[in-house]
Design an enzyme around this catalytic site. Structure first.
Site, PDB file in Angstrom:
ATOM      1  N   MET A   1      38.565   2.368  30.549  1.00 22.39           N
ATOM      2  CA  MET A   1      40.022   1.839  30.217  1.00 22.39           C
ATOM      3  C   MET A   1      39.749   0.411  29.940  1.00 22.39           C
ATOM      4  O   MET A   1      39.613  -0.466  30.670  1.00 22.39           O
ATOM      5  CB  MET A   1      41.005   2.301  31.378  1.00 22.39           C
ATOM      6  CG  MET A   1      40.862   3.739  31.401  1.00 22.39           C
ATOM      7  SD  MET A   1      42.128   4.419  32.622  1.00 22.39           S
ATOM      8  CE  MET A   1      41.833   6.058  33.094  1.00 22.39           C
TER       9      MET A   1
ATOM     10  N   MET B   1      38.723   5.118  26.327  1.00 23.62           N
ATOM     11  CA  MET B   1      40.397   4.955  26.308  1.00 23.62           C
ATOM     12  C   MET B   1      40.272   3.813  26.097  1.00 23.62           C
ATOM     13  O   MET B   1      40.880   2.454  26.706  1.00 23.62           O
ATOM     14  CB  MET B   1      40.933   5.357  27.366  1.00 23.62           C
ATOM     15  CG  MET B   1      41.042   6.953  27.652  1.00 23.62           C
ATOM     16  SD  MET B   1      41.399   7.251  29.380  1.00 23.62           S
ATOM     17  CE  MET B   1      39.788   7.249  30.143  1.00 23.62           C
TER      18      MET B   1
ATOM     19  N   MET C   1      43.418  16.095  25.962  1.00 21.67           N
ATOM     20  CA  MET C   1      44.335  15.535  27.235  1.00 21.67           C
ATOM     21  C   MET C   1      45.337  16.284  27.579  1.00 21.67           C
ATOM     22  O   MET C   1      46.270  16.495  26.713  1.00 21.67           O
ATOM     23  CB  MET C   1      44.767  14.072  26.737  1.00 21.67           C
ATOM     24  CG  MET C   1      43.667  13.157  26.361  1.00 21.67           C
ATOM     25  SD  MET C   1      42.379  12.793  27.520  1.00 21.67           S
ATOM     26  CE  MET C   1      43.490  12.212  28.970  1.00 21.67           C
TER      27      MET C   1
ATOM     28  N   GLY D   1      45.188   7.210  31.212  1.00 23.51           N
ATOM     29  CA  GLY D   1      45.381   5.869  32.128  1.00 23.51           C
ATOM     30  C   GLY D   1      45.374   6.110  33.633  1.00 23.51           C
ATOM     31  O   GLY D   1      45.003   5.241  34.152  1.00 23.51           O
ATOM     32  N   PHE D   2      45.448   7.533  34.057  1.00 22.16           N
ATOM     33  CA  PHE D   2      45.593   7.312  35.342  1.00 22.16           C
ATOM     34  C   PHE D   2      45.050   8.853  35.878  1.00 22.16           C
ATOM     35  O   PHE D   2      45.284   9.806  35.304  1.00 22.16           O
ATOM     36  CB  PHE D   2      47.010   7.300  36.317  1.00 22.16           C
ATOM     37  CG  PHE D   2      47.474   6.057  35.614  1.00 22.16           C
ATOM     38  CD1 PHE D   2      48.110   5.875  34.630  1.00 22.16           C
ATOM     39  CD2 PHE D   2      47.227   4.788  36.334  1.00 22.16           C
ATOM     40  CE1 PHE D   2      48.632   4.597  34.009  1.00 22.16           C
ATOM     41  CE2 PHE D   2      47.860   3.514  36.133  1.00 22.16           C
ATOM     42  CZ  PHE D   2      48.455   3.455  34.834  1.00 22.16           C
ATOM     43  N   GLY D   3      44.486   9.063  37.279  1.00 21.14           N
ATOM     44  CA  GLY D   3      44.246  10.396  37.784  1.00 21.14           C
ATOM     45  C   GLY D   3      45.510  10.597  38.446  1.00 21.14           C
ATOM     46  O   GLY D   3      46.332  10.134  38.590  1.00 21.14           O
ATOM     47  N   GLY D   4      45.405  12.148  38.892  1.00 25.52           N
ATOM     48  CA  GLY D   4      46.258  12.632  40.031  1.00 25.52           C
ATOM     49  C   GLY D   4      47.732  12.821  39.155  1.00 25.52           C
ATOM     50  O   GLY D   4      48.845  13.022  39.763  1.00 25.52           O
TER      51      GLY D   4
ATOM     52  N   GLY E   1      42.588  16.246  32.438  1.00 23.72           N
ATOM     53  CA  GLY E   1      43.814  15.675  33.199  1.00 23.72           C
ATOM     54  C   GLY E   1      44.507  16.864  33.800  1.00 23.72           C
ATOM     55  O   GLY E   1      45.003  17.882  33.200  1.00 23.72           O
ATOM     56  N   GLY E   2      44.660  16.675  35.236  1.00 30.10           N
ATOM     57  CA  GLY E   2      45.549  17.730  36.014  1.00 30.10           C
ATOM     58  C   GLY E   2      44.968  19.237  36.099  1.00 30.10           C
ATOM     59  O   GLY E   2      45.531  20.137  36.694  1.00 30.10           O
TER      60      GLY E   2
ATOM     61  N   GLY F   1      39.241  15.180  38.229  1.00 29.89           N
ATOM     62  CA  GLY F   1      39.024  13.925  39.331  1.00 29.89           C
ATOM     63  C   GLY F   1      39.841  14.219  40.768  1.00 29.89           C
ATOM     64  O   GLY F   1      38.958  14.650  41.645  1.00 29.89           O
ATOM     65  N   SER F   2      41.117  14.248  40.789  1.00 31.01           N
ATOM     66  CA  SER F   2      41.471  14.243  42.134  1.00 31.01           C
ATOM     67  C   SER F   2      41.274  15.700  42.463  1.00 31.01           C
ATOM     68  O   SER F   2      40.858  15.681  43.996  1.00 31.01           O
ATOM     69  CB  SER F   2      43.029  14.000  42.023  1.00 31.01           C
ATOM     70  OG  SER F   2      43.683  14.894  40.933  1.00 31.01           O
TER      71      SER F   2
HETATM   72  C1  DX5 Z   1      42.996  10.231  32.622  1.00 32.27           C
HETATM   73  C2  DX5 Z   1      41.522  10.268  32.652  1.00 32.27           C
HETATM   74  C3  DX5 Z   1      41.009  11.720  33.261  1.00 32.27           C
HETATM   75  C4  DX5 Z   1      41.459  11.673  34.676  1.00 32.27           C
HETATM   76  C5  DX5 Z   1      41.666  13.105  35.228  1.00 32.27           C
HETATM   77  O1  DX5 Z   1      43.220   9.051  31.598  1.00 32.27           O
HETATM   78  O2  DX5 Z   1      41.080  10.356  31.227  1.00 32.27           O
HETATM   79  O3  DX5 Z   1      39.788  11.866  33.165  1.00 32.27           O
HETATM   80  O4  DX5 Z   1      40.852  10.727  35.407  1.00 32.27           O
HETATM   81  O5  DX5 Z   1      42.084  12.898  36.462  1.00 32.27           O
HETATM   82  P1  DX5 Z   1      42.742  14.268  37.437  1.00 32.27           P
HETATM   83  O6  DX5 Z   1      41.674  15.362  37.332  1.00 32.27           O
HETATM   84  O7  DX5 Z   1      43.099  13.799  38.891  1.00 32.27           O
HETATM   85  O8  DX5 Z   1      44.073  14.409  36.516  1.00 32.27           O
HETATM   86 ZN    ZN Z   2      38.886  11.158  31.282  1.00 30.22          ZN
END
Ligand code: DX5
Ligand code: ZN
Length: 227
Positions: A41, A72, A141, A146-149, A178-179, A199-200
């Protein structure tokens, strides 16, 4: 990388311990990860900043599966060679990152990597017909990047169904990013996705000193998908 549509789970290191990436990658692969998803990012294309080619080169020796690099960033083209030389197996660029995605995908394959095309939740699939023979993966997506969780965006299920039809029998992965949780994962595999970034949902509850939860979390996602 040989192509098959069997389910792959790609833990995103955005949710890992930033002070121990090498150990985290080895641990999550030992617990059953199929790919390693690396979220790059730039603080410009997305409102967050992570890492670049030097960090990818540093973790490469610890990745024994597939290094799936999600850019990104905007612009993309000036950095493709650096990520390829850092050892990326897959480089995914966002359709929204610039006006010349066709050239970007050519450059990714020209650098010897598999090419991925990422689509933000608000982006349709009507304008990608002339790109489907230039990619090895389309990343849908299911959060705003931009963020996990973050919470899964359910409107993307229909996009994946239509994308799966559009891809037909081309050797092109559909990756969901994502999610992803045991609750949302089967919605996407049933719609036609074969690579799930998580991720999370994978890293929660574990650590480099206690990686067993990573395996439990991976198995829960696989079981939910009937794999
Ligand atoms: C968000 C990232 C995703 C994110 C997934 O911009 O591209 O790869 O890390 O994290 P979770 O699985 O926690 O949504
Ligand atoms: Zn990603």
């Amino acid at each position: 990388m040989t192509f098959d549509r069997s389910l792959k789970i790609a833990p995103s290191i955005l949710s890992a311990d930033f002070a121990n990436f090498g150990q985290e990658i080895r641990a999550v692969e030992a617990q059953g990860a199929d790919w390693i998803h690396v979220d790059v990012m730039d603080g410009h294309f997305v409102p967050n900043l992570t890492f670049g080619p030097p960090m990818c080169a540093a973790i490469r020796p610890h990745v024994s599966t597939v290094m799936d690099v999600h850019l990104m960033i905007a612009p993309v083209d000036p950095y493709i060679d650096a990520f390829a030389q850092a050892g990326a197996d897959v480089i995914t660029a966002h359709l929204e990152a610039g006006p010349h995605i066709h050239r970007t995908l050519q450059a990714i394959r020209g650098a010897g990597c598999k090419a991925g095309l990422a689509l933000n939740p608000g982006t349709g699939i009507d304008d990608i017909d002339y790109l489907l023979d230039m990619v090895d993966l389309v990343c849908v997506m299911t959060v705003n990047p931009g963020f996990g969780g973050q919470k899964f965006i359910h409107s993307q299920i229909d996009k994946v169904r239509r994308l799966r039809d559009k891809i037909g029998d081309r050797p092109v992965h559909i990756e969901i990013d994502g999610g992803i949780t045991p609750e949302t994962a089967p919605l996407m595999t049933q719609a036609g996705a074969d690579v799930l970034v998580a991720g999370s949902a994978v890293f929660k509850g574990g650590s480099v000193d206690n990686p067993a939860p990573y395996g439990e979390n991976l198995r829960a996602i696989r079981a939910a998908c009937g794999a």
